[in-house]
Enzyme design. Structure first.
Site, PDB file in Angstrom:
ATOM      1  N   GLU A  48      -9.724   5.791   3.368  1.00  0.00           N
ATOM      2  CA  GLU A  48     -10.493   4.699   3.960  1.00  0.00           C
ATOM      3  C   GLU A  48      -9.551   3.518   4.155  1.00  0.00           C
ATOM      4  OE1 GLU A  48      -9.460   2.909   0.513  1.00  0.00           O
ATOM      5  OE2 GLU A  48     -10.219   4.954   0.605  1.00  0.00           O
ATOM      6  N   LYS A  50       0.802  -1.221   0.000  1.00  0.00           N
ATOM      7  CA  LYS A  50       0.000   0.000   0.000  1.00  0.00           C
ATOM      8  C   LYS A  50       0.839   1.277   0.000  1.00  0.00           C
ATOM      9  CE  LYS A  50      -4.176  -1.878   0.263  1.00  0.00           C
ATOM     10  NZ  LYS A  50      -5.202  -1.689  -0.798  1.00  0.00           N
ATOM     11  N   SER A  74       1.676  -9.869  -0.762  1.00  0.00           N
ATOM     12  CA  SER A  74       1.273  -8.466  -0.712  1.00  0.00           C
ATOM     13  C   SER A  74       1.468  -7.810   0.649  1.00  0.00           C
ATOM     14  CB  SER A  74      -0.191  -8.334  -1.133  1.00  0.00           C
ATOM     15  OG  SER A  74      -1.034  -9.109  -0.296  1.00  0.00           O
TER      16      SER A  74
END
Length: 414
Positions: A117, A95, A383
């Site tokens: 969010e 991210k 990830s």
């Protein structure tokens, strides 16, 4: 496999085939138009790109490693399994790539307040991190159920100086947090930049987020060519909104590579408690774009379920929807139990505790690996790391001794 020609960019209106667009209040149209223009200029600005890549190197820790999973490969006795180690990024997941890129755009546009969010909390942590790095006000919206599941990440965000606003409406998860973030954005467009955490939302967000995450696939292609002298045979990644997956997949879309995205089936695709949007859903509008989503016969969005907070979302990115309908990417689903078994297996065999999101991709190896040959190569996007999920993992296994993977020497599937 013959290479398939795909869209490299959406249309001017933000469509990938029939999917995408901008289904937003009129208030946001000028904001999105401004963002499109600024993004296009930034993509051509050598100084902007140099700063972005410098931060990826010096702050995020890129390039991340491509690791041969030796024991997992031996366990299945088939293709070689490589892991693209996004879990090694600063903050523990992919991210941060997107958060760095978008906050540089926000600064370029003169915005002083950032909202976001988050579901699993990793996007929230990444956003709070870059806001701390650049000295910007930060507000994170998070469903109350996700706050309970991811208390560690809530504490991390607050330590980094962010305000975490709990959302008690609806399912109290990612969908509802996104609703509240959009309401905030509409009210505060003058000074606020919304860092969306996945390849979802109105144009240009899906394209922009893909642009900042394609570094995953670009690095993977370079690394596998250096290690093996050829491209992989299969790419594998989990899919919720789909950012880590599109980051890995995008640079390979025109190459002869099998590509598989793995969704969260929850209790089962037909159980009524699932997040398998592509498998079970149908086209509809959610959070600013037309894409596949879970909805009833009346078009009302249904609640999604996954043990993974990061996959507990009833929609998916419009580019993934296009890739699904075109047949270029396969989308499969695995259950909560299958994902948690994979958490145990990967942890005990590779010394890597994967995020529960990532474990969905690992779980699909049970289906994939018997189809492969020893001379083939499989790359899984790792990830994120599982530190954030230890409360959920511990609770799941507390009374499930049989669910823990057996010792490696007894599990070879060759």
């Amino acid at each position: 496999m013959t290479a398939v020609q795909t869209y490299n960019q959406p249309t001017a209106n933000g469509y990938f085939g029939q999917f995408g667009g901008r289904f937003v209040p009129e208030t946001l149209i000028p904001v999105l138009d401004e963002l499109i223009g600024e993004l296009e200029r930034a993509q051509q600005d050598e100084q902007f790109l140099a700063e972005y890549h410098r931060l990826l190197t010096d702050y995020v820790g890129r390039p991340t490693k491509l690791t041969l999973a030796e024991r997992l490969t031996e366990h299945y006795g088939r293709a070689k399994i490589y892991l693209k180690r996004e879990d090694l990024c600063h903050t523990g997941a992919h991210k941060i790539n997107n958060a760095v890129g978008q906050i540089l755009l926000a600064r370029r546009m003169g915005k002083t307040r950032i909202i976001a969010e988050t579901g699993a909390g990793q996007h929230g942590v990444a956003t709070a991190t870059v806001c701390a790095r650049f000295g910007m006000e930060c507000v994170i919206y998070m469903g109350e159920e996700d706050m309970e599941r991811q208390r560690l990440n809530v504490d991390r965000m607050r330590l980094l100086g962010a305000e975490v606003r709990g959302v008690s409406s609806g399912s109290k998860t990612l969908k509802d947090a996104t609703n509240e973030a959009i309401r905030d954005w509409v009210t505060n467009v003058e000074n606020t930049f919304y860092i969306i955490g996945s390849v979802v939302g109105p144009h240009p967000y899906p394209m922009m987020t893909r642009f900042f995450h394609r570094v995953i696939g670009d690095e993977t292609k370079r690394q596998i060519l250096e290690r093996e002298g050829r491209l992989p045979d299969v790419l594998l990644a989990c899919v919720g909104g789909g950012s880590n997956a599109i980051g890995l997949f995008y640079p390979f879309l025109d190459d002869p590579v099998r590509i598989i995205g793995v969704e969260a089936a929850g209790f089962g695709v037909d159980s009524g408690k699932t997040a398998a949007t592509m498998t079970k859903g149908s086209p509809g509008v959610l959070h600013g774009s037309l894409s596949y989503l879970l909805q009833d016969d009346g078009g009302q969005v249904e609640l999604a379920h996954s043990i993974s907070a990061g996959l507990d979302y009833p929609g998916v990115g419009p580019e993934h929807s296009y890739l699904h309908d075109s047949g270029r990417v396969e989308y499969r689903a695995v259950t909560d139990d299958e994902a948690m078994t994979a958490v145990s297996l990967v942890s005990s065999m590779e010394g890597i505790i994967p995020a529960i999101e990532t474990a969905h991709a690992f779980a699909f190896l049970e289906t994939l690996m018997p189809q492969t040959d020893p001379d083939e190569l499989v790359v899984i996007n790792c990830s994120g790391r599982g530190d954030k999920d230890m409360q959920t993992i511990s609770e799941y296994f507390r009374d499930r001794v049989d669910a823990v993977a057996p010792p490696a020497q007894t599990t070879n599937k060759a």
